[in-house]
Design an enzyme around this catalytic site. Structure first.
Site, mmCIF file in Angstrom:
data_model
loop_
_atom_site.group_PDB
_atom_site.id
_atom_site.type_symbol
_atom_site.label_atom_id
_atom_site.label_comp_id
_atom_site.label_asym_id
_atom_site.label_seq_id
_atom_site.Cartn_x
_atom_site.Cartn_y
_atom_site.Cartn_z
ATOM 1 N N ARG A 113 -36.132 52.540 -46.243
ATOM 2 C CA ARG A 113 -36.151 51.545 -45.163
ATOM 3 C C ARG A 113 -34.850 50.759 -45.277
ATOM 4 O O ARG A 113 -34.639 50.011 -46.242
ATOM 5 C CB ARG A 113 -37.354 50.607 -45.294
ATOM 6 N N HIS A 140 -37.730 54.312 -35.946
ATOM 7 C CA HIS A 140 -38.856 53.797 -36.734
ATOM 8 C C HIS A 140 -40.059 54.722 -36.495
ATOM 9 O O HIS A 140 -41.033 54.336 -35.854
ATOM 10 C CB HIS A 140 -39.168 52.360 -36.306
ATOM 11 N N GLN A 143 -43.854 53.701 -37.423
ATOM 12 C CA GLN A 143 -44.440 52.672 -36.575
ATOM 13 C C GLN A 143 -44.971 53.258 -35.275
ATOM 14 O O GLN A 143 -46.094 52.960 -34.859
ATOM 15 C CB GLN A 143 -43.414 51.582 -36.262
ATOM 16 N N ASP A 235 -41.130 43.561 -28.867
ATOM 17 C CA ASP A 235 -40.648 43.395 -30.234
ATOM 18 C C ASP A 235 -39.839 42.099 -30.274
ATOM 19 O O ASP A 235 -39.510 41.536 -29.218
ATOM 20 C CB ASP A 235 -39.782 44.610 -30.622
ATOM 21 N N CYS A 275 -45.074 45.570 -32.760
ATOM 22 C CA CYS A 275 -44.918 46.157 -34.092
ATOM 23 C C CYS A 275 -44.966 45.122 -35.201
ATOM 24 O O CYS A 275 -45.167 45.497 -36.371
ATOM 25 C CB CYS A 275 -43.634 46.974 -34.167
ATOM 26 N N ARG A 303 -50.871 51.461 -39.379
ATOM 27 C CA ARG A 303 -49.664 51.814 -40.128
ATOM 28 C C ARG A 303 -50.044 52.526 -41.425
ATOM 29 O O ARG A 303 -49.422 53.514 -41.827
ATOM 30 C CB ARG A 303 -48.846 50.554 -40.467
#
Length: 316
Positions: A113, A140, A143, A235, A275, A303
């Protein structure tokens, strides 16, 4: 307790984004995610990672990604090892290629990450073990699999749904949502200012996938684009590393806030996804975030289940 086998044709593969995965392969991992969620809720105990290890490399802070990888891997009997940039030399004193070759000899898999997509690709190229992208500036993938799982649980199926992303259309979430929607036949629309609409590279990547699946892609700065959406997604307005642009972003993106008026403008009874983390009062109002149509907590839980399914699918 012995480890149980998990039959998967994807053992040894890496997940860097969803570009090289077929719709059928993505749907298979979704099915496994639903399976492991049922196991979790039934309090079943499995040890399918017994004797295995995973290196968790984090250049960026995380709540859901770190928690999901550590708990999912640990509950299955494996040993996760967290590594921040304060712990290892990735791309600094030691090249990414050299770090990859060392970790590949010590771990069953690697999660990354961080900032550069190039780094996760180098880890996959040189490590010799499965590498999972836990987030980069470009993609991502874990996600958006959780997002699709949440939609599938709520609506029963996802093909033909319309997801509208509202806000900064250049970020990794907007790019990744466009990609997975195009793959799975989900119509993708975007409500974003012209200055923050996605780069042509991701549109060019997604167009043939959308054509094959029957999905439509629409990108507009007019709020009319939300009409017909089954889901409004947003987001944060200021991504990690862009804090200096905060005031500029707030001014530019304020008309693109997800609020009750925008939810009504869909002409439907849409669900809301985010998210996380969220800055309530900026990209989304408290009323929408905490309202009956918000699925953010189910999405956050998913997740863990999607990440466990990905690891079970990939790690030999």
């Amino acid at each position: 307790m012995t480890a149980e086998p998990f039959e998967s044709p994807f053992k040894g593969r890496s997940l860097l984004n969803w570009i090289d995965w077929t719709p059928q392969e993505i749907e298979q991992i979704l099915d496994w995610a639903i399976q492991v969620k049922k196991e979790s809720h039934a309090k079943e105990v499995h040890q399918r990672f017994l004797g295995k290890t995973i290196a968790l490399i984090f250049e960026k802070r995380s709540t859901r990604t770190r928690s999901s990888f550590e708990t999912a891997f640990g509950e299955e009997g494996g040993h996760p090892v967290f590594m921040s940039t304060a712990d290892i030399q990735l791309g600094g004193k030691e090249s990414v290629e050299d770090t990859a070759r060392v970790l590949g000899r010590m771990f069953s898999a690697i999660e990354f990450r961080g900032f550069k997509q190039e780094h996760v690709e180098l880890l996959a190229k040189y490590s010799g073990v499965p590498v999972i992208n836990g987030l980069t500036d470009d993609f991502h993938p874990t996600q958006v699999l959780a997002d699709v799982m949440t939609l599938k649980e709520h609506f029963g199926s996802v093909k033909g749904l319309t997801v509208c992303f509202c806000g900064d259309g250049r970020n990794n979430m907007a790019r990744s949502l466009m990609l997975i929607c195009a793959k799975l036949g989900i119509n993708f629309s975007m409500f974003a200012p012209k200055e923050l609409q996605p780069a042509q590279d991701i549109i060019t990547i997604c167009q043939p996938f959308a054509k094959a699946s029957g999905a439509q892609i629409r990108i507009e700065s007019d709020p009319e684009v939300v009409k017909g959406a089954d889901c409004l997604y947003t987001d944060v307005w200021v991504s990690m590393g862009e804090e200096a642009l905060k005031e500029q972003r707030i001014k530019l993106l304020s008309p693109y806030q997800v609020n009750e008026e925008l939810m009504r403008a869909t002409g439907k009874d849409p669900v809301f996804l985010h998210c996380l983390p969220a800055v309530k009062g900026q990209e989304v109002t408290e009323a929408v975030f905490e309202g009956k149509n918000s699925l953010v907590w189910e999405e956050a839980e998913n997740r863990k289940h999607t990440i466990k399914a990905i690891m079970l699918a990939l790690i030999p």
